[in-house]
Design a protein around this motif. Structure first.
Motif, PDB file in Angstrom:
ATOM      1  N   PHE A  19       0.851  -1.183   0.000  1.00  9.86           N
ATOM      2  CA  PHE A  19       0.000   0.000   0.000  1.00  9.86           C
ATOM      3  C   PHE A  19       0.890   1.238   0.000  1.00  9.86           C
ATOM      4  O   PHE A  19       1.721   1.413   0.883  1.00  9.86           O
ATOM      5  N   ASP A  20       0.732   2.082  -1.010  1.00 12.41           N
ATOM      6  CA  ASP A  20       1.561   3.291  -1.151  1.00 12.41           C
ATOM      7  C   ASP A  20       3.058   2.970  -1.069  1.00 12.41           C
ATOM      8  O   ASP A  20       3.826   3.680  -0.421  1.00 12.41           O
ATOM      9  N   GLY A  21       3.454   1.861  -1.687  1.00 11.41           N
ATOM     10  CA  GLY A  21       4.863   1.520  -1.773  1.00 11.41           C
ATOM     11  C   GLY A  21       5.456   0.816  -0.571  1.00 11.41           C
ATOM     12  O   GLY A  21       6.668   0.576  -0.531  1.00 11.41           O
ATOM     13  N   ARG A  22       4.639   0.457   0.421  1.00 12.32           N
ATOM     14  CA  ARG A  22       5.177  -0.283   1.576  1.00 12.32           C
ATOM     15  C   ARG A  22       4.181  -1.335   2.043  1.00 12.32           C
ATOM     16  O   ARG A  22       2.992  -1.257   1.744  1.00 12.32           O
ATOM     17  N   MET A  23       4.682  -2.301   2.774  1.00  3.81           N
ATOM     18  CA  MET A  23       3.844  -3.397   3.246  1.00  3.81           C
ATOM     19  C   MET A  23       3.101  -2.971   4.513  1.00  3.81           C
ATOM     20  O   MET A  23       3.689  -2.358   5.404  1.00  3.81           O
ATOM     21  N   ILE A  24       1.817  -3.290   4.562  1.00  8.49           N
ATOM     22  CA  ILE A  24       1.002  -3.027   5.744  1.00  8.49           C
ATOM     23  C   ILE A  24       0.253  -4.310   6.112  1.00  8.49           C
ATOM     24  O   ILE A  24       0.123  -5.227   5.305  1.00  8.49           O
ATOM     25  N   PHE A  25      -0.244  -4.362   7.355  1.00  8.86           N
ATOM     26  CA  PHE A  25      -1.108  -5.449   7.778  1.00  8.86           C
ATOM     27  C   PHE A  25      -2.549  -5.085   7.444  1.00  8.86           C
ATOM     28  O   PHE A  25      -2.955  -3.923   7.570  1.00  8.86           O
ATOM     29  N   VAL A  26      -3.318  -6.090   7.048  1.00 10.22           N
ATOM     30  CA  VAL A  26      -4.748  -5.923   6.805  1.00 10.22           C
ATOM     31  C   VAL A  26      -5.474  -6.954   7.668  1.00 10.22           C
ATOM     32  O   VAL A  26      -5.074  -8.114   7.727  1.00 10.22           O
ATOM     33  N   ARG A  27      -6.501  -6.506   8.352  1.00 15.42           N
ATOM     34  CA  ARG A  27      -7.296  -7.391   9.217  1.00 15.42           C
ATOM     35  C   ARG A  27      -8.726  -7.425   8.687  1.00 15.42           C
ATOM     36  O   ARG A  27      -9.313  -6.390   8.353  1.00 15.42           O
ATOM     37  N   GLU A  41     -15.775  -6.128   8.778  1.00 15.84           N
ATOM     38  CA  GLU A  41     -14.931  -4.936   8.852  1.00 15.84           C
ATOM     39  C   GLU A  41     -13.542  -5.256   8.324  1.00 15.84           C
ATOM     40  O   GLU A  41     -12.990  -6.312   8.617  1.00 15.84           O
ATOM     41  N   GLN A  42     -12.987  -4.324   7.548  1.00 16.99           N
ATOM     42  CA  GLN A  42     -11.608  -4.407   7.073  1.00 16.99           C
ATOM     43  C   GLN A  42     -10.839  -3.239   7.684  1.00 16.99           C
ATOM     44  O   GLN A  42     -11.338  -2.121   7.716  1.00 16.99           O
ATOM     45  N   SER A  43      -9.629  -3.514   8.182  1.00 23.67           N
ATOM     46  CA  SER A  43      -8.806  -2.478   8.801  1.00 23.67           C
ATOM     47  C   SER A  43      -7.376  -2.574   8.303  1.00 23.67           C
ATOM     48  O   SER A  43      -6.890  -3.665   7.995  1.00 23.67           O
ATOM     49  N   PHE A  44      -6.695  -1.428   8.248  1.00 24.86           N
ATOM     50  CA  PHE A  44      -5.273  -1.363   7.900  1.00 24.86           C
ATOM     51  C   PHE A  44      -4.472  -1.003   9.140  1.00 24.86           C
ATOM     52  O   PHE A  44      -4.935  -0.237   9.984  1.00 24.86           O
ATOM     53  N   SER A  45      -3.251  -1.523   9.220  1.00 26.04           N
ATOM     54  CA  SER A  45      -2.303  -1.130  10.255  1.00 26.04           C
ATOM     55  C   SER A  45      -0.968  -0.820   9.607  1.00 26.04           C
ATOM     56  O   SER A  45      -0.401  -1.653   8.901  1.00 26.04           O
ATOM     57  N   GLU A  46      -0.490   0.382   9.837  1.00 27.55           N
ATOM     58  CA  GLU A  46       0.817   0.784   9.317  1.00 27.55           C
ATOM     59  C   GLU A  46       1.917   0.660  10.365  1.00 27.55           C
ATOM     60  O   GLU A  46       3.078   0.952  10.076  1.00 27.55           O
ATOM     61  N   ASP A  47       1.572   0.220  11.582  1.00 25.79           N
ATOM     62  CA  ASP A  47       2.558   0.134  12.658  1.00 25.79           C
ATOM     63  C   ASP A  47       2.692  -1.291  13.206  1.00 25.79           C
ATOM     64  O   ASP A  47       2.922  -1.497  14.387  1.00 25.79           O
ATOM     65  N   GLY A  48       2.524  -2.263  12.323  1.00 21.88           N
ATOM     66  CA  GLY A  48       2.731  -3.658  12.717  1.00 21.88           C
ATOM     67  C   GLY A  48       1.625  -4.251  13.565  1.00 21.88           C
ATOM     68  O   GLY A  48       1.846  -5.244  14.252  1.00 21.88           O
ATOM     69  N   TRP A  52      -5.148   0.142  14.496  1.00 22.24           N
ATOM     70  CA  TRP A  52      -5.883  -0.244  13.298  1.00 22.24           C
ATOM     71  C   TRP A  52      -6.797   0.886  12.855  1.00 22.24           C
ATOM     72  O   TRP A  52      -7.435   1.527  13.687  1.00 22.24           O
ATOM     73  N   GLU A  53      -6.879   1.103  11.545  1.00 22.71           N
ATOM     74  CA  GLU A  53      -7.791   2.071  10.955  1.00 22.71           C
ATOM     75  C   GLU A  53      -8.835   1.304  10.148  1.00 22.71           C
ATOM     76  O   GLU A  53      -8.518   0.684   9.131  1.00 22.71           O
ATOM     77  N   VAL A  54     -10.068   1.340  10.624  1.00 17.71           N
ATOM     78  CA  VAL A  54     -11.152   0.670   9.899  1.00 17.71           C
ATOM     79  C   VAL A  54     -11.440   1.473   8.636  1.00 17.71           C
ATOM     80  O   VAL A  54     -11.646   2.682   8.692  1.00 17.71           O
ATOM     81  N   ASN A  55     -11.410   0.802   7.486  1.00 19.49           N
ATOM     82  CA  ASN A  55     -11.652   1.511   6.224  1.00 19.49           C
ATOM     83  C   ASN A  55     -12.768   0.889   5.395  1.00 19.49           C
ATOM     84  O   ASN A  55     -13.054   1.361   4.300  1.00 19.49           O
TER      85      ASN A  55
END
Length: 66
Positions: A19-27, A41-48, A52-55
């Motif tokens: 995502f945007d050129g780097r690996m992120i976790f998706v839940r 619900e789908q969420s992204f995490s940019e800090d390992g 979590w940010e629900v999107n």
């Protein structure tokens, strides 16, 4: 591929995506599951996985039309 499982009526699954050129976790979380509905619900995490940010939120209902 996603990894995870359903336990006690709740499904929690994870993967990593670019995502945007780097690996992120998706839940992905499935809950409130009934024979005719479920909550997703789908969420992204940019800090390992610390935060979590629900999107994406979806409440799914089966049509019972005949």
């Amino acid at each position: 591929p996603t990894v995870g499982r359903f336990q006690d009526g709740r499904g929690e699954f994870y993967d990593q995506e670019l995502f945007d050129g780097r690996m992120i976790f998706v839940r992905y979380v499935w809950s409130a599951i009934t024979p005719t509905s479920a909550h997703f619900e789908q969420s992204f995490s940019e800090d390992g996985g610390k935060t979590w940010e629900v999107n994406w939120i979806s409440d799914i209902h089966r049509s019972l039309s005949r």
